[in-house]
Design a protein around this motif. Structure first.
Motif, PDB file in Angstrom:
ATOM      1  N   ILE A  45      33.871   3.746  -1.733  1.00 23.53           N
ATOM      2  CA  ILE A  45      33.535   2.354  -1.424  1.00 23.53           C
ATOM      3  C   ILE A  45      33.109   1.654  -2.711  1.00 23.53           C
ATOM      4  O   ILE A  45      31.967   1.771  -3.161  1.00 23.53           O
ATOM      5  CB  ILE A  45      32.423   2.269  -0.356  1.00 23.53           C
ATOM      6  N   ALA A  46      34.039   0.941  -3.314  1.00 20.67           N
ATOM      7  CA  ALA A  46      33.765   0.246  -4.577  1.00 20.67           C
ATOM      8  C   ALA A  46      32.608  -0.739  -4.409  1.00 20.67           C
ATOM      9  O   ALA A  46      32.505  -1.433  -3.406  1.00 20.67           O
ATOM     10  CB  ALA A  46      35.009  -0.497  -5.049  1.00 20.67           C
ATOM     11  N   GLY A  47      31.720  -0.745  -5.394  1.00 15.18           N
ATOM     12  CA  GLY A  47      30.598  -1.674  -5.395  1.00 15.18           C
ATOM     13  C   GLY A  47      29.468  -1.290  -4.459  1.00 15.18           C
ATOM     14  O   GLY A  47      28.538  -2.070  -4.265  1.00 15.18           O
ATOM     15  N   SER A  48      29.518  -0.109  -3.876  1.00 17.07           N
ATOM     16  CA  SER A  48      28.468   0.308  -2.944  1.00 17.07           C
ATOM     17  C   SER A  48      27.261   0.872  -3.694  1.00 17.07           C
ATOM     18  O   SER A  48      27.344   1.217  -4.864  1.00 17.07           O
ATOM     19  CB  SER A  48      29.010   1.349  -1.962  1.00 17.07           C
ATOM     20  N   ARG A  49      26.145   0.953  -2.983  1.00 12.90           N
ATOM     21  CA  ARG A  49      24.924   1.510  -3.554  1.00 12.90           C
ATOM     22  C   ARG A  49      24.387   2.579  -2.620  1.00 12.90           C
ATOM     23  O   ARG A  49      24.395   2.417  -1.413  1.00 12.90           O
ATOM     24  CB  ARG A  49      23.870   0.424  -3.740  1.00 12.90           C
ATOM     25  N   GLY A  50      23.904   3.656  -3.213  1.00 10.62           N
ATOM     26  CA  GLY A  50      23.290   4.728  -2.452  1.00 10.62           C
ATOM     27  C   GLY A  50      21.949   5.082  -3.058  1.00 10.62           C
ATOM     28  O   GLY A  50      21.731   4.896  -4.256  1.00 10.62           O
ATOM     29  N   LEU A  51      21.052   5.578  -2.227  1.00  9.35           N
ATOM     30  CA  LEU A  51      19.717   5.947  -2.679  1.00  9.35           C
ATOM     31  C   LEU A  51      19.409   7.353  -2.180  1.00  9.35           C
ATOM     32  O   LEU A  51      19.488   7.632  -0.985  1.00  9.35           O
ATOM     33  CB  LEU A  51      18.679   4.962  -2.146  1.00  9.35           C
ATOM     34  N   PHE A  52      19.063   8.241  -3.106  1.00  6.34           N
ATOM     35  CA  PHE A  52      18.693   9.621  -2.785  1.00  6.34           C
ATOM     36  C   PHE A  52      17.196   9.732  -3.000  1.00  6.34           C
ATOM     37  O   PHE A  52      16.720   9.581  -4.119  1.00  6.34           O
ATOM     38  CB  PHE A  52      19.450  10.586  -3.705  1.00  6.34           C
ATOM     39  N   LEU A  53      16.450   9.994  -1.925  1.00  5.19           N
ATOM     40  CA  LEU A  53      14.990  10.022  -1.988  1.00  5.19           C
ATOM     41  C   LEU A  53      14.431  11.433  -1.847  1.00  5.19           C
ATOM     42  O   LEU A  53      14.982  12.258  -1.135  1.00  5.19           O
ATOM     43  CB  LEU A  53      14.393   9.184  -0.857  1.00  5.19           C
ATOM     44  N   ARG A  54      13.298  11.632  -2.496  1.00  5.09           N
ATOM     45  CA  ARG A  54      12.490  12.832  -2.336  1.00  5.09           C
ATOM     46  C   ARG A  54      11.030  12.391  -2.290  1.00  5.09           C
ATOM     47  O   ARG A  54      10.696  11.269  -2.652  1.00  5.09           O
ATOM     48  CB  ARG A  54      12.694  13.817  -3.490  1.00  5.09           C
ATOM     49  N   ARG A  55      10.144  13.292  -1.865  1.00  2.00           N
ATOM     50  CA  ARG A  55       8.725  12.942  -1.783  1.00  2.00           C
ATOM     51  C   ARG A  55       8.131  12.656  -3.153  1.00  2.00           C
ATOM     52  O   ARG A  55       7.352  11.727  -3.308  1.00  2.00           O
ATOM     53  CB  ARG A  55       7.946  14.065  -1.119  1.00  2.00           C
TER      54      ARG A  55
END
Length: 99
Positions: A45-55
């Motif tokens: 998905i061009a131009g998409s944003r993802g966020l990978f979270l940890r504590r």
């Protein structure tokens, strides 16, 4: 990216449902499966944003970020000042913590 998912990770990555439960003991590949999911989504998905979270930040810095750097070497550009990868298609994968 030369990474072969485990059978459970393959099942996660091929799921069409909005929510997927993936449990198990430590070392079962959950974080890697989620990281693979994020990478594939950013590439698809061009131009998409993802966020990978940890504590905490150390949880990211000791395992997830180095693994992502290895998996994305030559695929996406690591922007260390922002803790994110920028993909050639304009997508961004960011890493954050809740601490």
């Amino acid at each position: 990216m030369d990474w072969v998912p485990t059978p459970k990770q393959e099942e996660l990555l091929s799921a069409t449902e909005e929510e997927v439960f993936y449990g198990g003991a430590m070392g079962g590949g959950k974080s890697t499966g989620l990281l693979l999911h994020q990478i594939l989504r950013r590439q698809q998905i061009a131009g998409s944003r993802g966020l990978f979270l940890r504590r905490t930040f150390p949880e990211l810095d000791r395992s997830v970020i180095p693994q992502a750097q290895m998996m994305l070497h030559g695929v996406a550009k690591w922007e260390s000042q922002h803790y994110r990868f920028r993909f050639p298609n304009g997508s961004i994968l960011e890493f954050g913590h809740l601490q």
